[in-house]
Design an enzyme around this catalytic site. Sequence first.
Site, PDB file in Angstrom:
ATOM      1  CG  LEU A   5     -16.053   3.188   2.139  1.00 35.51           C
ATOM      2  CD1 LEU A   5     -15.464   3.589   3.485  1.00 35.51           C
ATOM      3  CD2 LEU A   5     -17.420   3.824   1.956  1.00 35.51           C
ATOM      4  CE  LYS A  28      -4.418   5.208   5.146  1.00 30.91           C
ATOM      5  NZ  LYS A  28      -3.416   6.256   4.874  1.00 30.91           N
ATOM      6  CG  ASP A 120      -1.835  15.256  -1.890  1.00 29.86           C
ATOM      7  OD1 ASP A 120      -1.721  15.908  -2.950  1.00 29.86           O
ATOM      8  OD2 ASP A 120      -2.108  14.046  -1.873  1.00 29.86           O
TER       9      ASP A 120
HETATM   10  C1  PIT Z   1     -13.811   7.296   4.438  1.00 28.13           C
HETATM   11  C2  PIT Z   1     -14.570   7.187   3.291  1.00 28.13           C
HETATM   12  C3  PIT Z   1     -13.914   7.220   2.047  1.00 28.13           C
HETATM   13  C4  PIT Z   1     -12.543   7.370   1.969  1.00 28.13           C
HETATM   14  C5  PIT Z   1     -11.794   7.490   3.126  1.00 28.13           C
HETATM   15  C6  PIT Z   1     -12.422   7.449   4.377  1.00 28.13           C
HETATM   16  C7  PIT Z   1     -10.356   7.658   2.975  1.00 28.13           C
HETATM   17  C8  PIT Z   1      -9.563   8.105   3.906  1.00 28.13           C
HETATM   18  C9  PIT Z   1      -8.135   8.282   3.839  1.00 28.13           C
HETATM   19  C10 PIT Z   1      -7.460   8.609   5.003  1.00 28.13           C
HETATM   20  C11 PIT Z   1      -6.116   8.785   5.018  1.00 28.13           C
HETATM   21  C12 PIT Z   1      -5.389   8.656   3.834  1.00 28.13           C
HETATM   22  C13 PIT Z   1      -6.047   8.333   2.688  1.00 28.13           C
HETATM   23  C14 PIT Z   1      -7.408   8.146   2.688  1.00 28.13           C
HETATM   24  O1  PIT Z   1      -4.026   8.837   3.864  1.00 28.13           O
HETATM   25  O2  PIT Z   1     -14.663   7.135   0.926  1.00 28.13           O
HETATM   26  O3  PIT Z   1     -14.475   7.266   5.622  1.00 28.13           O
HETATM   27  O4  PIT Z   1      -5.414   9.089   6.145  1.00 28.13           O
END
Ligand code: PIT
Length: 324
Positions: A5, A28, A120
């Site tokens: 993603l 993640k 942020d």
């Molecule tokens: C999604 C789709 C996408 C990116 C994300 C989630 C990213 C999430 C995210 C969450 C965090 C963080 C960094 C990124 O620190 O394209 O469903 O808590």
Amino acid sequence: MKDALGSGRFGKVSMVIEKNGGGKFAAKQCACRRASQRQEFDLEIDIMNDLAHPKLLQLYDVIYGKADVTFVLELVTGGELFDRVCDESFDLTEQLAVKYIEQICEAISYMHTKNILHLDLKPENILCLSPARIDMIKIIDFGFARRYEPHKPLRIMFGTPEFVAPEVVNFDPLGKGTDVWSIGVITYVLLSGLSPFMGDNEQETLSNVTACDLDFDDESFDEISPEAKEFITKLLQKQERARPSCDECLKQIWLKKAAEDASSHRKSLCVAVTNLKKFVARRKWIRSINAVRAVTKLQAGLRKGGASITTEPCVSEAMKKLTT
Ligand code: PIT
């Protein structure tokens, strides 16, 4: 694991499917070797567990590995807001910009009632819900979020130069107004495609932020309403305490007037996105550079530790970015 993603400072995010049940989530995955990293992730998890709001990305589960940690998150498929706004078929109007800013203010107001600061807020951290609902947003990345205790000064030096408030640059105490500043910068960029404090280098950008001199002189602002400019001016005040709270932001004339116009079917003018496209391209370039910097740092660390660089997801990701 399914499609990737995206990736960033936070590591790699992929779509995943639950084995029993078939539920779709975002995962993640982050390298986590040092105890200090583990502490940072634990704080992020603790904060995310406290947040339940339709405009804030939900955390469902955490899986700890030997040298990594995986966050199981709500899946959103619409991509980054600024990318969608720049799409050929998309007509950005002030009314729609208000709809976006309203959702950001609502989400951050909720965080602030829980005495949590995001710290942020920037375009990359605002995603669209799905390709069909690009009018709905979700805020992501709580990696810099902190609990705010009114009588305990919180000083932190991080964030993204173009979007950080003067108190961050000056290492003065932060507050809820620190997030409000970033919302002001996001609004400015969304309506003009210009970054209000951008300098030729990071140093210059930071000095423009502390000088706090704001103008709407560029011709991209010619068609923008005075109410929008007033809104931005109120949010981008040097004194953190002088800025409106998120709840007060929601009561500003710009937002109220857009709602009235929408209910009486009055259409607002389209915002020109030529500059915004350049802004998005430049941010992507900066993100690639940062990824390469991270790789260089990692390489140095790995050489010391004797591990293999090819197994690092962020390395292959950065290399891919460099060659495209
Ligand atoms: C999604 C789709 C996408 C990116 C994300 C989630 C990213 C999430 C995210 C969450 C965090 C963080 C960094 C990124 O620190 O394209 O469903 O808590």
